[in-house]
Design a protein around this motif. Structure first.
Motif, PDB file in Angstrom:
ATOM      1  N   HIS A 102       0.792  -1.228   0.000  1.00  0.00           N
ATOM      2  CA  HIS A 102       0.000   0.000   0.000  1.00  0.00           C
ATOM      3  C   HIS A 102       0.825   1.279   0.000  1.00  0.00           C
ATOM      4  N   THR A 103       1.907   1.338   0.773  1.00  0.00           N
ATOM      5  CA  THR A 103       2.766   2.536   0.782  1.00  0.00           C
ATOM      6  C   THR A 103       1.893   3.793   0.795  1.00  0.00           C
ATOM      7  N   ILE A 104       1.240   4.045   1.928  1.00  0.00           N
ATOM      8  CA  ILE A 104       0.190   5.050   1.967  1.00  0.00           C
ATOM      9  C   ILE A 104       0.694   6.486   1.828  1.00  0.00           C
ATOM     10  N   VAL A 105       2.003   6.712   1.978  1.00  0.00           N
ATOM     11  CA  VAL A 105       2.549   8.035   1.623  1.00  0.00           C
ATOM     12  C   VAL A 105       2.660   8.035   0.102  1.00  0.00           C
ATOM     13  N   HIS A 106       1.541   8.282  -0.571  1.00  0.00           N
ATOM     14  CA  HIS A 106       1.430   7.918  -1.985  1.00  0.00           C
ATOM     15  C   HIS A 106       1.891   9.002  -2.951  1.00  0.00           C
ATOM     16  N   PHE A 107       2.250  10.191  -2.468  1.00  0.00           N
ATOM     17  CA  PHE A 107       2.752  11.226  -3.376  1.00  0.00           C
ATOM     18  C   PHE A 107       4.255  11.435  -3.244  1.00  0.00           C
ATOM     19  N   ASP A 141       8.529  -2.213  -7.658  1.00  0.00           N
ATOM     20  CA  ASP A 141       9.587  -2.400  -8.648  1.00  0.00           C
ATOM     21  C   ASP A 141       9.828  -3.896  -8.881  1.00  0.00           C
ATOM     22  N   PRO A 142       9.598  -4.404 -10.109  1.00  0.00           N
ATOM     23  CA  PRO A 142       9.793  -5.837 -10.362  1.00  0.00           C
ATOM     24  C   PRO A 142      11.246  -6.274 -10.283  1.00  0.00           C
ATOM     25  N   ALA A 143      12.175  -5.319 -10.297  1.00  0.00           N
ATOM     26  CA  ALA A 143      13.584  -5.684 -10.130  1.00  0.00           C
ATOM     27  C   ALA A 143      13.883  -6.114  -8.698  1.00  0.00           C
ATOM     28  N   VAL A 144      12.986  -5.803  -7.782  1.00  0.00           N
ATOM     29  CA  VAL A 144      13.200  -6.115  -6.368  1.00  0.00           C
ATOM     30  C   VAL A 144      12.161  -7.101  -5.843  1.00  0.00           C
ATOM     31  N   PHE A 145      10.908  -6.957  -6.305  1.00  0.00           N
ATOM     32  CA  PHE A 145       9.812  -7.785  -5.815  1.00  0.00           C
ATOM     33  C   PHE A 145       9.168  -8.532  -6.987  1.00  0.00           C
ATOM     34  N   ALA A 146       9.230  -9.855  -6.957  1.00  0.00           N
ATOM     35  CA  ALA A 146       8.600 -10.649  -8.009  1.00  0.00           C
ATOM     36  C   ALA A 146       7.089 -10.439  -7.983  1.00  0.00           C
ATOM     37  N   ASP A 147       6.495 -10.315  -9.185  1.00  0.00           N
ATOM     38  CA  ASP A 147       5.059 -10.099  -9.302  1.00  0.00           C
ATOM     39  C   ASP A 147       4.609  -9.015  -8.319  1.00  0.00           C
ATOM     40  N   PRO A 148       5.148  -7.813  -8.440  1.00  0.00           N
ATOM     41  CA  PRO A 148       4.994  -6.800  -7.381  1.00  0.00           C
ATOM     42  C   PRO A 148       3.576  -6.293  -7.175  1.00  0.00           C
ATOM     43  N   ASP A 149       2.704  -6.444  -8.176  1.00  0.00           N
ATOM     44  CA  ASP A 149       1.337  -5.946  -8.022  1.00  0.00           C
ATOM     45  C   ASP A 149       0.417  -6.950  -7.334  1.00  0.00           C
ATOM     46  N   ALA A 150       0.961  -8.111  -6.988  1.00  0.00           N
ATOM     47  CA  ALA A 150       0.184  -9.112  -6.260  1.00  0.00           C
ATOM     48  C   ALA A 150       0.406  -8.949  -4.762  1.00  0.00           C
ATOM     49  N   PHE A 151      -0.662  -9.123  -3.994  1.00  0.00           N
ATOM     50  CA  PHE A 151      -0.543  -9.142  -2.537  1.00  0.00           C
ATOM     51  C   PHE A 151      -0.154 -10.549  -2.121  1.00  0.00           C
ATOM     52  N   ASP A 152       1.070 -10.699  -1.596  1.00  0.00           N
ATOM     53  CA  ASP A 152       1.592 -12.013  -1.228  1.00  0.00           C
ATOM     54  C   ASP A 152       2.223 -11.921   0.161  1.00  0.00           C
ATOM     55  N   PRO A 153       1.466 -12.219   1.214  1.00  0.00           N
ATOM     56  CA  PRO A 153       1.997 -12.078   2.574  1.00  0.00           C
ATOM     57  C   PRO A 153       3.084 -13.079   2.930  1.00  0.00           C
ATOM     58  N   HIS A 154       3.398 -13.988   2.016  1.00  0.00           N
ATOM     59  CA  HIS A 154       4.446 -14.971   2.286  1.00  0.00           C
ATOM     60  C   HIS A 154       5.787 -14.549   1.685  1.00  0.00           C
ATOM     61  N   ARG A 155       5.807 -13.446   0.961  1.00  0.00           N
ATOM     62  CA  ARG A 155       7.071 -13.008   0.376  1.00  0.00           C
ATOM     63  C   ARG A 155       7.959 -12.354   1.447  1.00  0.00           C
ATOM     64  N   GLU A 156       9.239 -12.233   1.146  1.00  0.00           N
ATOM     65  CA  GLU A 156      10.165 -11.486   1.998  1.00  0.00           C
ATOM     66  C   GLU A 156      10.100 -10.026   1.560  1.00  0.00           C
ATOM     67  N   ALA A 157       9.424  -9.225   2.345  1.00  0.00           N
ATOM     68  CA  ALA A 157       9.169  -7.837   1.941  1.00  0.00           C
ATOM     69  C   ALA A 157       9.832  -6.814   2.843  1.00  0.00           C
ATOM     70  N   ARG A 158      10.713  -7.234   3.734  1.00  0.00           N
ATOM     71  CA  ARG A 158      11.258  -6.303   4.719  1.00  0.00           C
ATOM     72  C   ARG A 158      12.122  -5.201   4.113  1.00  0.00           C
ATOM     73  N   HIS A 159      12.587  -5.369   2.883  1.00  0.00           N
ATOM     74  CA  HIS A 159      13.399  -4.316   2.277  1.00  0.00           C
ATOM     75  C   HIS A 159      12.538  -3.310   1.522  1.00  0.00           C
ATOM     76  N   HIS A 160      11.250  -3.243   1.873  1.00  0.00           N
ATOM     77  CA  HIS A 160      10.400  -2.201   1.300  1.00  0.00           C
ATOM     78  C   HIS A 160      10.822  -0.831   1.837  1.00  0.00           C
ATOM     79  N   LEU A 161      10.281   0.212   1.195  1.00  0.00           N
ATOM     80  CA  LEU A 161      10.632   1.584   1.560  1.00  0.00           C
ATOM     81  C   LEU A 161       9.428   2.354   2.093  1.00  0.00           C
ATOM     82  N   ALA A 162       8.436   1.654   2.631  1.00  0.00           N
ATOM     83  CA  ALA A 162       7.222   2.322   3.091  1.00  0.00           C
ATOM     84  C   ALA A 162       7.498   3.341   4.192  1.00  0.00           C
ATOM     85  N   PHE A 163       8.547   3.117   4.977  1.00  0.00           N
ATOM     86  CA  PHE A 163       8.916   4.055   6.039  1.00  0.00           C
ATOM     87  C   PHE A 163      10.020   5.013   5.607  1.00  0.00           C
ATOM     88  N   GLY A 164      10.289   5.073   4.310  1.00  0.00           N
ATOM     89  CA  GLY A 164      11.392   5.896   3.836  1.00  0.00           C
ATOM     90  C   GLY A 164      12.714   5.158   3.989  1.00  0.00           C
TER      91      GLY A 164
END
Length: 414
Positions: free
Chosen positions: A296-301, A334-357
């Motif tokens: 979701h990355t709610i800081v969307h702008f 970004d598909p270079a970092v997250f496979a099938d990035p537009d899918a919601f997959d709670p089993h993926r390793e997502a800790r390197h997201h940037l939602a918190f900057g």
């Protein structure tokens, strides 16, 4: 837009495209971002508030820029990009004392260090029993009703407001006052003058609270009380700096997390198979939270910055005085970092997201937000097993008109 918005030397660099802001799916960022990320990862965009900025959309580039000291977070610098007009008012010099989110080193670090002990993982773990108690009390209230509720108004906002009030030492009885002003501050609809008025009202409210604590023999064992006792009385900080710090934490501490809880609940209700898996194995809640934050990355702008020296990103030269928008929502798809990035997959390793900057300005309260989100999901899963939406997800009203994305209301039954 007119080319007289730009310096003459910039007209040769191409007319900017409009910043994509329109979603075709409530769960996905604007679709144009995928094409920009693939074909023009650093591109000039015209901003809704006027002017332009370089839009950066790839994960690696965004992460790099957010730790680059040649980019400034100071909104008073010429060229700083504003996505909405009201932000100019909130960023005026008279509103900036203590607002370390909008400061560069060394001032940013000086003020942020005053708070790090209150937001460590260890400190948040100590708060978790209190948070869980608040969640249980809110669910007790829901269960005493008619079996239906708006989980945004009756759960998400009350929870996050209670948590940040308890932490700061702000009376929760004032929640309607500061929630209403905060909501208006985040709105994209208001003029610069209106936003300045809302910011001033919040400052007046917080100033009176800080003054009361400063005048007390015992200012209390909460964040504001400790800042007064340890740092104001010792001459390390000024009164207005504590007001600004407390106001930043109060507004950001309830608004963003409440909207993230709303979107997280909506997503799991729209994916009942994933909800059932968490119900069957609560250990899945932690990775699910990370994926929800990424998804979701709610800081969307995006995160705005302005260049103070020349730098090159993905082959594009950015000159001093030019604005940059680091678009977290695009980076996290970004598909270079997250496979099938537009899918919601709670089993993926997502800790390197940037939602918190990322970098020095990475969200101070990220561990608290994670804990609130995880405990909220688990509390509702345990105690409301029949939880379901009463309106299809696509028919809900979304916060496309706000700086922080979310859903205005989440009607459910159980």
């Amino acid at each position: 837009m007119s080319t007289d918005t730009f310096a003459p030397a910039d007209t040769a660099r191409g007319c900017p495209v409009a910043l994509p802001t329109t979603r075709t799916d409530p769960f996905d960022p604007p679709p144009e971002l995928a094409a920009l990320r693939a074909e023009a990862p650093v591109t000039r965009v015209a901003l809704p508030a006027g002017g332009w900025a370089w839009l950066v959309t790839r994960h690696a580039d965004v992460a790099r820029l957010l730790r680059d000291e040649r980019l400034s977070a100071d909104p008073t610098r010429p060229g700083f990009p504003f996505v909405r007009p009201g932000l100019r008012a909130a960023a005026r010099q008279e509103h900036r004392a203590g607002q370390f989110l909008r400061m560069d080193a060394p001032e940013h670090g000086r003020l942020r260090r005053l708070l790090t002990g209150d937001f460590t993982l260890r400190a948040v773990r100590r708060l978790e029993p209190d948070i869980a108690g608040m969640i249980d009390a809110l669910i007790d209230g829901l269960q005493a009703g008619d079996g239906s509720a708006d989980l945004v108004a009756e759960f998400a906002f009350p929870l996050t407001s209670q948590v940040i009030c308890r932490l700061l030492g702000v009376p929760y009885t004032d929640h309607e006052q500061f929630q209403g002003r905060s909501r208006e501050l985040f709105s994209r609809r208001h003029s610069e003058a209106d936003t300045a008025r809302f910011a001033a009202q919040l400052q007046q409210y917080m100033g009176a609270l800080v003054d009361a604590k400063a005048a007390a023999a015992d200012p209390g064992d909460d964040v504001i009380g400790r800042l007064v006792r340890r740092h104001l009385r010792g001459g390390e900080v000024e009164r207005d700096e504590i007001v600004g710090i407390a106001l930043l934490l109060l507004v950001a501490g309830h608004e963003t997390t409440a909207n993230m809880i709303g979107m997280a609940l909506l997503t799991l209700l729209a994916h009942p198979d994933q909800l059932e898996r968490i119900r069957a194995d609560e250990r899945l809640a932690e990775p699910a939270v990370e994926e929800l934050l990424r998804y979701h990355t709610i800081v969307h702008f995006g995160v705005p910055r302005v260049a103070t020296a020349e730098l090159t990103v993905a082959g594009q030269v950015i000159r001093p005085g030019e604005g940059v928008l680091a678009l977290l929502a695009a980076a996290n798809r970004d598909p270079a970092v997250f496979a099938d990035p537009d899918a919601f997959d709670p089993h993926r390793e997502a800790r390197h997201h940037l939602a918190f900057g990322f970098g020095a300005h990475q969200c101070l309260g990220q561990q608290l937000a994670r804990a609130e989100l995880r405990l909220a999901l688990l509390g509702l899963v345990r105690r409301l097993p029949g939880l379901r939406l009463t309106v299809p997800a696509r028919e809900l009203a979304y916060r496309t008109d706000m700086a922080t994305y979310g859903v205005h209301a989440l009607p459910v039954r159980w």
